[in-house]
Design a protein around this motif. Structure first.
Motif: not given
Length: 203
Positions: A23-26, A188-190, A195-196
């Motif tokens: 999700l960080l890569v995304l 969602d919590e990740i 995302q920030p």
């Protein structure tokens, strides 16, 4: 040295840390797209990977409900294989994000000198909001600029943390063996942290 390297740590490396890794890569790809740049260049700017404190699942694919959450958000689990955490992985990381405070303690037992760059994921998400982005190095979509900005952010977050410990609410619940609704909440919590983080790296 570039690329900016983020190591995600959970217990078995099949649920929480793999979701955070992908999700960080995304999120970084999405920031590149906003800049009208090729999202495929994300791998040149960021190395996001993960490992587990235990070795029960070494070599396993991402847990199916975790993989579904990543896919539902536009990512994938292709090529993922669970690994057990090693000291050299900590040494090479510019930022270590653990799912829980217990796992943060595990990391620091292996490498006490990593304390300045090791955070519980939710803790780091809180601290990002306290950092003045104008004091960070200039933002550019280059490996050198993202590395400089990322390492400066980590240092600023550590300074903002001071001697305070992570809060109980900073931990991610372990969704293993639970339903898709639980996995969705954890994903969602990740995203509330990754995302920030991506937005600071590439505003």
């Amino acid at each position: 040295m570039p690329p900016f390297t983020v190591l995600h740590v959970c217990m078995g490396n099949i649920c929480r840390s793999p979701m955070a890794e992908r999700l960080l890569v995304l999120a970084v790809r999405a920031r590149l797209t906003r800049r009208a740049l090729d999202p495929a260049h994300a791998d040149e700017l960021l190395f996001s990977h993960s490992a587990g404190t235990g070795g029960w699942h070494v070599g396993s694919e991402m847990n199916p409900p975790a993989a579904r959450q990543v896919a539902a958000r536009g990512g994938d689990s292709v090529g993922f294989a669970a690994r057990r955490l090693r000291s050299d992985q900590i040494d090479a990381a510019d930022l270590v994000l653990t799912a829980t405070a217990d796992q943060q303690e595990y990391v620091l037992a292996l490498r006490p000198d990593a304390a300045v760059r090791t955070f519980v994921l939710g803790e780091f998400g809180r601290l990002i909001g306290t950092v003045d982005g104008t004091g960070l190095p200039p933002a550019e979509a280059s490996p050198e600029a993202v590395y400089a900005r990322g390492t400066a952010l980590v240092a600023a977050a550590h300074a903002a943390r001071g001697s305070a410990s992570a809060l109980p609410g900073d931990d991610l619940d372990d969704p293993w063996g639970r339903g898709d609704q639980c996995f969705s909440r954890v994903a969602d919590e990740i995203e509330e942290t990754v995302q920030p983080l991506a937005a600071v790296l590439l505003p």
